[in-house]
Enzyme design. Structure first.
Site, mmCIF file in Angstrom:
data_model
loop_
_atom_site.group_PDB
_atom_site.id
_atom_site.type_symbol
_atom_site.label_atom_id
_atom_site.label_comp_id
_atom_site.label_asym_id
_atom_site.label_seq_id
_atom_site.Cartn_x
_atom_site.Cartn_y
_atom_site.Cartn_z
ATOM 1 N N PHE A 94 -3.691 8.830 6.393
ATOM 2 C CA PHE A 94 -4.040 7.446 6.094
ATOM 3 C C PHE A 94 -4.778 7.402 4.759
ATOM 4 C CE2 PHE A 94 -3.056 7.088 10.550
ATOM 5 C CZ PHE A 94 -2.312 5.918 10.588
ATOM 6 N N HIS B 265 0.823 -1.208 0.000
ATOM 7 C CA HIS B 265 0.000 0.000 0.000
ATOM 8 C C HIS B 265 0.859 1.261 0.000
ATOM 9 C CE1 HIS B 265 -4.221 0.455 -0.253
ATOM 10 N NE2 HIS B 265 -4.516 0.693 1.002
ATOM 11 N N ASN C 114 -7.502 6.231 3.412
ATOM 12 C CA ASN C 114 -8.916 6.534 3.161
ATOM 13 C C ASN C 114 -9.233 8.020 3.100
ATOM 14 O OD1 ASN C 114 -9.071 3.789 3.304
ATOM 15 N ND2 ASN C 114 -10.429 3.723 5.060
#
Length: 177
Positions: free
Chosen positions: A71, A27, A73
């Site tokens: 982060f 990620h 999101n």
């Protein structure tokens, strides 16, 4: 030969998650690539408004390198800062992990949907779909339910393989700018 992008890029946004637990994970390939770009283009990171930002010069043009610290999101929150600086969504190149590609495959795409990527979804919600993406293949787990753990766990590939992916991505980015 890879073609140049048809819009001027004023910011390159690498997607990832802040903190040492996520440092060397699929990620965070966007963060890893931007770290290497900053090194190559002699940028230095400063923290500002929930992001790490480095101002660099490439071919006589200033480009901002940005690593959101919100982060994955909430990656799109950085767009407010870019808009204040006069940077439109179409002048942004987003570098992110792509589970629909096998490890090592890279593609540049203009526009499109988030296709389940929460970082892209956040950017689209805050600014729309009209931006370039560098999609860096990280592979996918056998079980679709394991995607979250897969992308936030350390790479299964060797450090050399990951560094090859980073260098290959950088070569492509430099060719298209």
């Amino acid at each position: 030969m890879i073609e140049k992008l048809n819009k001027e890029i004023k910011a390159i946004v690498g997607l990832g998650n802040p903190g040492p637990a996520f440092l060397f994970t699929p990620h965070n390939i966007g963060f890893l690539i931007l770290d290497r770009l900053s090194e190559l283009w002699q940028g230095s990171w400063i923290e500002k408004q929930n992001m790490l930002i480095a101002s660099v010069e490439h071919d006589g043009h200033e480009i901002l390198l940005i690593k959101p610290q919100t982060f994955m999101n909430n990656s799109g929150e950085i767009l407010k800062h870019l808009q204040k600086r006069g940077i439109k969504i179409e002048n942004i190149l987003v570098v992110h992990d792509e589970i629909d590609y096998p490890f090592g495959k890279i593609n540049i795409k203009d526009g499109g949907s988030a296709r389940g990527h929460n970082g892209l979804r956040s950017i689209i919600e805050h600014g729309g779909q009209n931006f370039y993406r560098v999609r860096c293949g990280v592979g996918r787990p056998d079980n679709a339910c394991d995607v979250g753990d897969f992308v936030t766990s350390p790479f299964q590939e060797s450090k050399n393989q990951v560094h090859e992916l980073i260098e290959k991505s950088i070569n492509i980015i430099q060719q298209v700018l």
